[in-house]
Scaffold this active site. Structure first.
Site, PDB file in Angstrom:
ATOM      1  N   ASN A 152      44.344  43.104  44.855  1.00  0.00           N
ATOM      2  CA  ASN A 152      43.889  41.931  44.847  1.00  0.00           C
ATOM      3  C   ASN A 152      44.845  41.499  44.147  1.00  0.00           C
ATOM      4  OD1 ASN A 152      41.773  39.807  43.541  1.00  0.00           O
ATOM      5  ND2 ASN A 152      41.450  40.800  42.047  1.00  0.00           N
ATOM      6  N   LYS A 178      45.735  38.174  42.909  1.00  0.00           N
ATOM      7  CA  LYS A 178      44.473  37.108  41.845  1.00  0.00           C
ATOM      8  C   LYS A 178      45.825  36.370  41.831  1.00  0.00           C
ATOM      9  CE  LYS A 178      43.448  40.914  38.985  1.00  0.00           C
ATOM     10  NZ  LYS A 178      43.587  42.435  37.538  1.00  0.00           N
ATOM     11  N   HIS A 238      34.098  40.733  40.042  1.00  0.00           N
ATOM     12  CA  HIS A 238      35.490  40.984  39.154  1.00  0.00           C
ATOM     13  C   HIS A 238      35.388  40.720  37.455  1.00  0.00           C
ATOM     14  CE1 HIS A 238      39.898  41.916  38.061  1.00  0.00           C
ATOM     15  NE2 HIS A 238      39.573  42.528  38.906  1.00  0.00           N
ATOM     16  N   GLU A 283      37.540  39.433  35.662  1.00  0.00           N
ATOM     17  CA  GLU A 283      37.826  38.048  35.303  1.00  0.00           C
ATOM     18  C   GLU A 283      36.891  36.932  35.610  1.00  0.00           C
ATOM     19  OE1 GLU A 283      41.483  38.933  37.118  1.00  0.00           O
ATOM     20  OE2 GLU A 283      42.052  40.454  35.638  1.00  0.00           O
ATOM     21  N   GLU A 330      36.018  48.911  38.315  1.00  0.00           N
ATOM     22  CA  GLU A 330      36.902  48.908  37.314  1.00  0.00           C
ATOM     23  C   GLU A 330      36.546  49.071  35.820  1.00  0.00           C
ATOM     24  OE1 GLU A 330      39.438  46.490  40.057  1.00  0.00           O
ATOM     25  OE2 GLU A 330      38.395  45.062  39.176  1.00  0.00           O
ATOM     26  N   GLY A 364      44.695  45.814  33.661  1.00  0.00           N
ATOM     27  CA  GLY A 364      46.195  45.190  33.250  1.00  0.00           C
ATOM     28  C   GLY A 364      46.924  45.565  31.905  1.00  0.00           C
ATOM     29  N   SER A 405      44.289  49.785  36.524  1.00  0.00           N
ATOM     30  CA  SER A 405      46.197  49.677  35.909  1.00  0.00           C
ATOM     31  C   SER A 405      46.245  51.244  37.414  1.00  0.00           C
ATOM     32  CB  SER A 405      46.529  50.557  35.034  1.00  0.00           C
ATOM     33  OG  SER A 405      46.026  49.911  33.445  1.00  0.00           O
TER      34      SER A 405
HETATM   35  P1  13P Z   1      45.174  46.408  37.835  1.00  0.00           P
HETATM   36  O1  13P Z   1      46.068  47.368  38.515  1.00  0.00           O
HETATM   37  O2  13P Z   1      46.825  44.685  37.840  1.00  0.00           O
HETATM   38  O3  13P Z   1      45.401  46.910  36.541  1.00  0.00           O
HETATM   39  O4  13P Z   1      44.574  44.523  38.251  1.00  0.00           O
HETATM   40  C1  13P Z   1      43.141  45.657  38.158  1.00  0.00           C
HETATM   41  C2  13P Z   1      42.491  44.498  39.579  1.00  0.00           C
HETATM   42  O5  13P Z   1      42.134  44.306  38.168  1.00  0.00           O
HETATM   43  C3  13P Z   1      42.811  45.248  40.218  1.00  0.00           C
HETATM   44  O6  13P Z   1      41.330  44.390  41.127  1.00  0.00           O
END
Ligand code: 13P
Length: 250
Positions: A11, A13, A97, A99, A169, A175, A210
């Site tokens: 992903n 982003k 997601h 976010e 997640e 992150g 992560s």
């Molecule tokens: P990270 O791998 O940067 O923690 O992000 C995870 C994520 O949100 C994947 O959709």
């Protein structure tokens, strides 16, 4: 030996310039991947056609979107239509997601509309669930996830259930560098599989938060962890390749 095929999904982003995308694939090609897993990438929507073209030439990667509208067309300025994504040859769409849930206020009901809108076009959906740190600390993890699954996946037609993947997640692991332990993740993955009312044994359940080359192995060894949804580490060709080849020696 896993019976469900391992999926590693990047992903990206809101990251990657054209130059970085080009370098990413130059690096990937140099590394000559012998992939035993499915390698998927969801770039920014604007970059989908470019990745589709690269995917067409390399053949190794499937391309998806990070989000879409619950409507096919109309006066929805700035939105991305699932019908247009299907038209562009996209293979999957990430829906829900954390976010999208937290920054853009998307709730389970809206996400359910999006899931159904994507499935209508026979695209795959990666439906994301996960608890916040506060919810985990107040022992609400299972309650929150059960509700996200129940509402988000309601009315999925039986003949489309095979198109649904789930990503667990935990919000506190995204992150932050704080990966859930393989045991913590497996506990929730097993719970999710138990709650799925359709196609439960075959459904791919990804872990995200992560994930890095140095922790993927222990996650993939768990019975109910069928791959990963990866943010930061999927931006670097070297790391992404290592994540993808982790399943080669399972
Ligand atoms: P990270 O791998 O940067 O923690 O992000 C995870 C994520 O949100 C994947 O959709």
């Amino acid at each position: 030996m896993k019976t469900r095929e391992v999926h590693i999904v990047g992903n990206w982003k809101m990251n990657q310039t054209l130059h970085e995308i080009s370098n990413f694939f130059i690096e990937m090609t140099k590394m000559k991947m012998e992939l035993k897993c499915k390698a998927w990438i969801a770039p920014q929507s604007l970059h989908i056609p470019i990745l589709k073209e690269i995917a067409f030439t390399t053949g190794a990667i499937q391309v998806g979107a990070q989000n879409c509208s619950n409507h096919d067309s109309g006066a929805f300025t700035g939105e991305v239509s699932p019908a247009a994504l299907a038209d562009m040859g996209v293979e999957f769409v990430i829906i829900g997601h954390s976010e999208r849930r937290t920054i853009f206020g998307e709730d389970n009901k809206l996400l359910n509309e999006k899931v159904l809108a994507v499935l209508k076009h026979n695209l795959k959906v990666i439906y994301c669930v996960g608890e916040t740190l506060e919810e985990r600390e107040s022992n609400d993890t299972f309650k929150v996830i059960e509700e996200q699954l129940k509402v988000g996946l309601q009315n999925v037609p039986a003949d489309k259930a095979h198109l649904v993947l789930i990503a667990y997640e935990p919000v506190w692991a995204i992150g932050t560098g704080k990966v859930a332990s393989a045991e913590q993740a497996e506990e929730v993955h097993a719970f999710i599989r138990g709650k799925l009312t359709q196609n439960s044994e075959q459904t791919i359940i990804l872990y995200g938060g992560s994930v890095k080359p140095d922790n993927i192995d222990s996650l993939l060894r768990k019975e109910n962890i069928d791959g990963a949804l990866v943010g930061g580490a999927s931006l670097k060709a070297q790391d992404f390749k290592q994540l993808c080849s982790a399943s080669n020696h399972l």
